[in-house]
Design a protein around this motif. Structure first.
Motif, PDB file in Angstrom:
ATOM      1  N   ILE A   1       0.871  -1.171   0.000  1.00  0.00           N
ATOM      2  CA  ILE A   1       0.000   0.000   0.000  1.00  0.00           C
ATOM      3  C   ILE A   1       0.905   1.216   0.000  1.00  0.00           C
ATOM      4  O   ILE A   1       1.823   1.322   0.816  1.00  0.00           O
ATOM      5  CB  ILE A   1      -0.924   0.028   1.237  1.00  0.00           C
ATOM      6  N   ILE A   2       0.650   2.145  -0.942  1.00  0.00           N
ATOM      7  CA  ILE A   2       1.451   3.359  -1.036  1.00  0.00           C
ATOM      8  C   ILE A   2       0.522   4.538  -0.780  1.00  0.00           C
ATOM      9  O   ILE A   2      -0.529   4.655  -1.408  1.00  0.00           O
ATOM     10  CB  ILE A   2       2.108   3.507  -2.425  1.00  0.00           C
ATOM     11  N   ILE A   3       0.930   5.423   0.115  1.00  0.00           N
ATOM     12  CA  ILE A   3       0.159   6.620   0.414  1.00  0.00           C
ATOM     13  C   ILE A   3       0.991   7.819  -0.032  1.00  0.00           C
ATOM     14  O   ILE A   3       2.139   7.978   0.383  1.00  0.00           O
ATOM     15  CB  ILE A   3      -0.183   6.733   1.924  1.00  0.00           C
ATOM     16  N   TYR A   4       0.402   8.657  -0.878  1.00  0.00           N
ATOM     17  CA  TYR A   4       1.064   9.863  -1.376  1.00  0.00           C
ATOM     18  C   TYR A   4       0.522  11.072  -0.610  1.00  0.00           C
ATOM     19  O   TYR A   4      -0.672  11.214  -0.420  1.00  0.00           O
ATOM     20  CB  TYR A   4       0.797  10.048  -2.875  1.00  0.00           C
ATOM     21  N   TYR A   5       1.431  11.976  -0.209  1.00  0.00           N
ATOM     22  CA  TYR A   5       1.059  13.171   0.516  1.00  0.00           C
ATOM     23  C   TYR A   5       1.186  14.395  -0.397  1.00  0.00           C
ATOM     24  O   TYR A   5       1.925  14.362  -1.398  1.00  0.00           O
ATOM     25  CB  TYR A   5       1.943  13.328   1.757  1.00  0.00           C
ATOM     26  N   ASN A   6       0.513  15.480  -0.029  1.00  0.00           N
ATOM     27  CA  ASN A   6       0.515  16.671  -0.871  1.00  0.00           C
ATOM     28  C   ASN A   6       1.863  17.412  -0.879  1.00  0.00           C
ATOM     29  O   ASN A   6       2.080  18.295  -1.673  1.00  0.00           O
ATOM     30  CB  ASN A   6      -0.621  17.627  -0.506  1.00  0.00           C
ATOM     31  N   ASP A   7       2.785  17.027  -0.018  1.00  0.00           N
ATOM     32  CA  ASP A   7       4.121  17.639  -0.060  1.00  0.00           C
ATOM     33  C   ASP A   7       5.083  16.793  -0.903  1.00  0.00           C
ATOM     34  O   ASP A   7       6.287  16.893  -0.788  1.00  0.00           O
ATOM     35  CB  ASP A   7       4.669  17.837   1.358  1.00  0.00           C
ATOM     36  N   ASN A   8       4.514  15.935  -1.763  1.00  0.00           N
ATOM     37  CA  ASN A   8       5.253  15.078  -2.686  1.00  0.00           C
ATOM     38  C   ASN A   8       6.080  13.992  -2.010  1.00  0.00           C
ATOM     39  O   ASN A   8       7.056  13.511  -2.571  1.00  0.00           O
ATOM     40  CB  ASN A   8       6.149  15.897  -3.627  1.00  0.00           C
ATOM     41  N   THR A   9       5.696  13.613  -0.813  1.00  0.00           N
ATOM     42  CA  THR A   9       6.337  12.477  -0.149  1.00  0.00           C
ATOM     43  C   THR A   9       5.351  11.321  -0.155  1.00  0.00           C
ATOM     44  O   THR A   9       4.158  11.498  -0.449  1.00  0.00           O
ATOM     45  CB  THR A   9       6.746  12.824   1.301  1.00  0.00           C
TER      46      THR A   9
END
Length: 152
Positions: free
Chosen positions: A134-142
């Motif tokens: 499972i990959i979670i992407y954040y709005n700060d590009n991490t």
């Protein structure tokens, strides 16, 4: 000039669409001319005279003289066929030539065909699906990756 263009189309058994196609101009241009919305442009007149060199330019532009140039045989115009203006039946020789051509085209098409292979596909619908990551992407590009306990 609109009526003279209409007369050319009628004499040559051309619909507005076929006439536009023959002149290689937009069909809407012919429609606008025939409906009186636009007058024929110089380009349209030039294309008529170029594609139909037997049309008398004086007649087309000014309406004076005859429609066809002097010495032109009206019967030599290749007419477009439609349901209401049928051409005479083809001669027996012409029918034989067409049949022979069609037969040779069929033979050529048969030569180009390839045999069809049939294969059966087995679908295993009872596969058990398991999460691999499972990959979670954040709005700060991490991002963070999570793996199940069995994959670690």
């Amino acid at each position: 000039m609109r009526e003279r263009i209409r007369q050319i189309m009628e004499n040559e058994n051309l619909t507005p669409a076929k006439f536009a196609d023959k002149l290689q101009i937009n069909r809407a241009n012919i429609s606008h001319i025939l409906n009186g919305r636009n007058n024929p442009s110089l380009d349209v007149v030039a294309r008529i005279l170029s594609e139909m060199p037997y049309i008398n330019s004086e007649w087309l532009i000014n309406g004076t003289g005859e429609m066809y140039k002097r010495g032109f045989d009206v019967n030599s115009i290749p007419l477009e066929h439609d349901l209401f203006h049928q051409s005479p039946a083809p001669s027996h020789q012409e029918e034989l030539r067409v049949e022979k051509k069609e037969a040779s085209e069929v033979i050529e098409a048969e030569k180009r065909t390839q045999p069809v292979e049939t294969k059966s596909v087995v679908v295993n619908e009872n596969r058990e699906k398991k999460i691999s990551q499972i990959i979670i992407y954040y709005n700060d590009n991490t991002f963070e990756t999570f793996l199940p306990q069995s994959a670690k």
